[in-house]
Write an enzyme that holds these catalytic residues in place. Structure first.
Site, PDB file in Angstrom:
ATOM      1  N   ARG A  32       0.828  -1.222   0.000  1.00 14.09           N
ATOM      2  CA  ARG A  32       0.000   0.000   0.000  1.00 14.09           C
ATOM      3  C   ARG A  32       0.857   1.265   0.000  1.00 14.09           C
ATOM      4  NH1 ARG A  32      -5.406  -0.270   1.079  1.00 14.09           N
ATOM      5  NH2 ARG A  32      -6.174  -2.367   1.102  1.00 14.09           N
ATOM      6  N   ARG A  36      -3.111   6.580   0.873  1.00 14.83           N
ATOM      7  CA  ARG A  36      -3.660   7.689   1.659  1.00 14.83           C
ATOM      8  C   ARG A  36      -2.696   8.371   2.615  1.00 14.83           C
ATOM      9  NH1 ARG A  36      -8.491   4.222   3.788  1.00 14.83           N
ATOM     10  NH2 ARG A  36      -6.817   2.704   3.602  1.00 14.83           N
ATOM     11  N   ARG A  45      -6.845  12.438  -4.902  1.00 11.95           N
ATOM     12  CA  ARG A  45      -8.047  11.662  -4.598  1.00 11.95           C
ATOM     13  C   ARG A  45      -9.249  12.569  -4.337  1.00 11.95           C
ATOM     14  NH1 ARG A  45     -11.981   9.145  -3.934  1.00 11.95           N
ATOM     15  NH2 ARG A  45     -12.372   7.391  -2.545  1.00 11.95           N
ATOM     16  N   ASP A  81      -6.840  -1.910  -7.437  1.00 16.83           N
ATOM     17  CA  ASP A  81      -7.370  -2.538  -6.231  1.00 16.83           C
ATOM     18  C   ASP A  81      -7.730  -3.975  -6.554  1.00 16.83           C
ATOM     19  OD1 ASP A  81      -8.241  -1.694  -3.360  1.00 16.83           O
ATOM     20  OD2 ASP A  81      -9.756  -3.082  -4.064  1.00 16.83           O
ATOM     21  N   TYR A 158     -15.176 -10.849  -0.023  1.00 16.95           N
ATOM     22  CA  TYR A 158     -15.829  -9.560  -0.306  1.00 16.95           C
ATOM     23  C   TYR A 158     -17.128  -9.753  -1.070  1.00 16.95           C
ATOM     24  CZ  TYR A 158     -11.792  -6.844   1.253  1.00 16.95           C
ATOM     25  OH  TYR A 158     -10.807  -6.261   2.009  1.00 16.95           O
TER      26      TYR A 158
HETATM   27  O1  1CP Z   1       0.342   1.065  -3.328  1.00 18.70           O
HETATM   28  C1  1CP Z   1      -0.272   0.008  -3.487  1.00 18.70           C
HETATM   29  O2  1CP Z   1      -0.116  -0.974  -2.756  1.00 18.70           O
HETATM   30  C2  1CP Z   1      -1.148  -0.137  -4.708  1.00 18.70           C
HETATM   31  C3  1CP Z   1      -2.518   0.095  -4.478  1.00 18.70           C
HETATM   32  C4  1CP Z   1      -3.425  -0.886  -3.751  1.00 18.70           C
HETATM   33  C5  1CP Z   1      -3.313  -2.268  -3.484  1.00 18.70           C
HETATM   34  C6  1CP Z   1      -2.140  -3.188  -3.735  1.00 18.70           C
HETATM   35  C7  1CP Z   1      -4.676  -0.466  -3.276  1.00 18.70           C
HETATM   36  C8  1CP Z   1      -5.183   0.916  -3.343  1.00 18.70           C
HETATM   37  N1  1CP Z   1      -5.344  -1.570  -2.822  1.00 18.70           N
HETATM   38  C9  1CP Z   1      -4.525  -2.675  -2.909  1.00 18.70           C
HETATM   39  C10 1CP Z   1      -4.823  -4.061  -2.543  1.00 18.70           C
HETATM   40  C11 1CP Z   1      -5.982  -4.354  -1.669  1.00 18.70           C
HETATM   41  N2  1CP Z   1      -7.214  -3.789  -1.679  1.00 18.70           N
HETATM   42  C12 1CP Z   1      -5.979  -5.388  -0.707  1.00 18.70           C
HETATM   43  C13 1CP Z   1      -4.824  -6.315  -0.461  1.00 18.70           C
HETATM   44  C14 1CP Z   1      -3.828  -5.717   0.472  1.00 18.70           C
HETATM   45  C15 1CP Z   1      -4.242  -5.655   1.900  1.00 18.70           C
HETATM   46  O3  1CP Z   1      -4.600  -6.703   2.469  1.00 18.70           O
HETATM   47  O4  1CP Z   1      -4.169  -4.554   2.451  1.00 18.70           O
HETATM   48  C16 1CP Z   1      -7.233  -5.389  -0.083  1.00 18.70           C
HETATM   49  C17 1CP Z   1      -7.718  -6.306   1.027  1.00 18.70           C
HETATM   50  C18 1CP Z   1      -8.016  -4.380  -0.706  1.00 18.70           C
HETATM   51  C19 1CP Z   1      -9.418  -4.041  -0.409  1.00 18.70           C
HETATM   52  C20 1CP Z   1      -9.522  -2.647   0.016  1.00 18.70           C
HETATM   53  N3  1CP Z   1      -9.474  -1.587  -0.844  1.00 18.70           N
HETATM   54  C21 1CP Z   1      -9.595  -2.134   1.342  1.00 18.70           C
HETATM   55  C22 1CP Z   1      -9.610  -2.957   2.614  1.00 18.70           C
HETATM   56  C23 1CP Z   1     -10.991  -3.041   3.161  1.00 18.70           C
HETATM   57  C24 1CP Z   1     -11.119  -4.012   4.296  1.00 18.70           C
HETATM   58  O5  1CP Z   1     -11.489  -5.164   4.048  1.00 18.70           O
HETATM   59  O6  1CP Z   1     -10.867  -3.613   5.438  1.00 18.70           O
HETATM   60  C25 1CP Z   1      -9.628  -0.742   1.246  1.00 18.70           C
HETATM   61  C26 1CP Z   1      -9.754   0.256   2.361  1.00 18.70           C
HETATM   62  C27 1CP Z   1      -9.542  -0.413  -0.144  1.00 18.70           C
HETATM   63  C28 1CP Z   1      -9.486   0.944  -0.726  1.00 18.70           C
HETATM   64  C29 1CP Z   1      -8.188   1.362  -1.260  1.00 18.70           C
HETATM   65  N4  1CP Z   1      -7.383   0.619  -2.117  1.00 18.70           N
HETATM   66  C30 1CP Z   1      -6.261   1.322  -2.429  1.00 18.70           C
HETATM   67  C31 1CP Z   1      -6.368   2.605  -1.766  1.00 18.70           C
HETATM   68  C32 1CP Z   1      -5.359   3.712  -1.878  1.00 18.70           C
HETATM   69  C33 1CP Z   1      -7.572   2.622  -1.047  1.00 18.70           C
HETATM   70  C34 1CP Z   1      -8.132   3.776  -0.256  1.00 18.70           C
HETATM   71  C35 1CP Z   1      -9.377   4.200  -0.897  1.00 18.70           C
HETATM   72  C36 1CP Z   1      -9.593   5.673  -1.014  1.00 18.70           C
HETATM   73  O7  1CP Z   1      -8.714   6.412  -1.439  1.00 18.70           O
HETATM   74  O8  1CP Z   1     -10.727   6.056  -0.745  1.00 18.70           O
END
Ligand code: 1CP
Length: 356
Positions: A32, A36, A45, A81, A158
């Site tokens: 990640r 954010r 964003r 994502d 999900y």
């Molecule tokens: O920099 C990076 O890593 C690239 C971007 C990236 C990646 C690899 C994002 C952007 N998401 C992911 C993978 C992802 N998404 C995973 C696997 C990694 C992990 O376990 O953390 C998962 C579970 C998600 C699902 C997801 N997307 C969540 C988790 C929700 C939960 O179950 O608690 C969330 C909060 C997101 C939103 C998201 N994805 C990425 C960003 C920057 C954001 C924030 C959203 C926003 O800006 O509003």
């Protein structure tokens, strides 16, 4: 398939570590890392919807490069994502600020499997390929670019829960109540993942990571039947398809978050991934004993340890490298960096890794 005239790679330490070759300094990237905690991400964003950023190659490329411009990281990861797959399979996915992903019409029971469509990956997810190709060029060979996907069980979670969950109870109930239909769903997702990863490599991804973020919820028996089985298929089929297309294979990283040491040991023996990512609960020395010398380990500082003083963060990063050793090791956190992680700590973490 040609290399699309990509710029020559200047820092291949993560590829060397993945292949088990010696490195001068341990490569480091952060799960990640584009997100954010960076003010420049929050600024962009505020102007764009989350999935519009993913779907617009120039924006996805810009966000991917943000952490690379700021920190001396050894790899980039394409901004996207894991939920783009359920979306391509026909489910509505909304990204709610402060909450995360929401799927307003989840799969309640197996009759809902008929709501899913088999996507044409090149067409429906081609925007990820376009973002990868553009980013490979824009990186100018500075560091390799990682492509990624969620693993089938994590995506199934999900799709059934309709969003994040602290128990995944509905999804786990499916495994016991509807085992056949659960396998049917996991197989549908796996088939999409295979084509999706092949597409990412054709577009320029130099490593692939498969995130099993919901591994926590599976005991060893369920892990073997519902996670490991599909991890193996993904690895075998991706390598097989790339070979048929005459595209060189790339190293694959598995991140079975929450897998216990027994599951990790079985995974190392059977799954065939070059790299296994560990979460922060796993002891590095114990993990190395269990997986043997021929697999690269990745991880695993607790993301909340970034809230200690920068001096402590640096020390902890150095100690981590000493525990894992410099061979067959890629440094990372044990899960994603938190949305308000202090930037000086991120800097201290990277400095600590590179100083050993
Ligand atoms: O920099 C990076 O890593 C690239 C971007 C990236 C990646 C690899 C994002 C952007 N998401 C992911 C993978 C992802 N998404 C995973 C696997 C990694 C992990 O376990 O953390 C998962 C579970 C998600 C699902 C997801 N997307 C969540 C988790 C929700 C939960 O179950 O608690 C969330 C909060 C997101 C939103 C998201 N994805 C990425 C960003 C920057 C954001 C924030 C959203 C926003 O800006 O509003």
């Amino acid at each position: 398939m040609s290399e699309q005239n990509f710029p020559r790679l200047q820092n291949d330490s993560i590829l060397r570590a993945a292949r088990g070759e010696p490195v001068d300094t341990v490569p480091v990237w952060i799960m990640r890392q584009a997100g954010r905690y960076l003010p420049e991400f929050r600024e962009l964003r505020a102007k764009h919807d989350f999935f519009s950023i993913c779907q617009t190659p120039t924006l996805a490329c810009e966000v991917t490069l943000q952490p690379i411009k700021r920190f001396p990281l050894d790899a980039s990861i394409i901004f996207s994502d894991i939920l783009v797959i359920p979306q391509a399979m026909g489910l509505v996915v909304e990204m709610k600020p402060g909450i995360g992903p929401v799927l307003p019409e989840p799969l309640i029971d197996p009759s809902h499997l008929s709501k899913l469509r088999i996507p044409d990956v090149e067409k429906d997810l081609g925007y990820v390929g376009a973002a990868i190709t553009l980013t490979r060029h824009s990186l100018q060979g500075k560091v390799p670019l990682i492509g990624f996907t969620g693993a089938p069980w994590t995506l199934m979670g999900y799709m059934i829960q309709g969003g994040g969950s602290s128990t995944m109870a509905q999804a786990r109930i499916w495994l016991y109540k509807y085992p056949e239909e659960s396998h049917k769903l996991l197989q549908m997702i796996t088939d999409v993942i295979v084509d999706y990863l092949v597409m990412q490599v054709k577009a320029g991804a130099q490593l692939l990571q498969v995130f099993e973020s919901h591994g926590d919820f599976l005991n060893t028996e369920l892990f073997k039947e519902y996670s490991l089985k599909y991890f193996k298929q993904i690895r075998d089929k991706v390598k097989e398809k790339l070979e048929i297309l005459n595209v060189p294979a790339v190293p694959m990283i598995a991140f079975p978050k929450g897998a216990n040491l027994d599951s990790i040991e079985i995974f190392a023996k059977e799954a065939g991934y070059e790299v296994i990512g560990l979460d922060w609960t796993i002891d590095p020395i114990e993990a190395r004993k269990r997986v043997g010398p021929n697999i690269t380990l990745q991880g695993n500082m607790d993301p909340t340890a970034l809230y200690a003083t920068t001096e402590k963060v640096r020390q902890r990063a150095e100690n981590m490298v000493r525990e894992f050793g410099k061979g067959r090791y890629i440094a990372n956190l044990g899960h994603g960096v938190l949305p308000d992680a202090p930037i000086p700590s991120v800097e201290a973490f990277i400095e600590g890794i590179h100083s050993v």
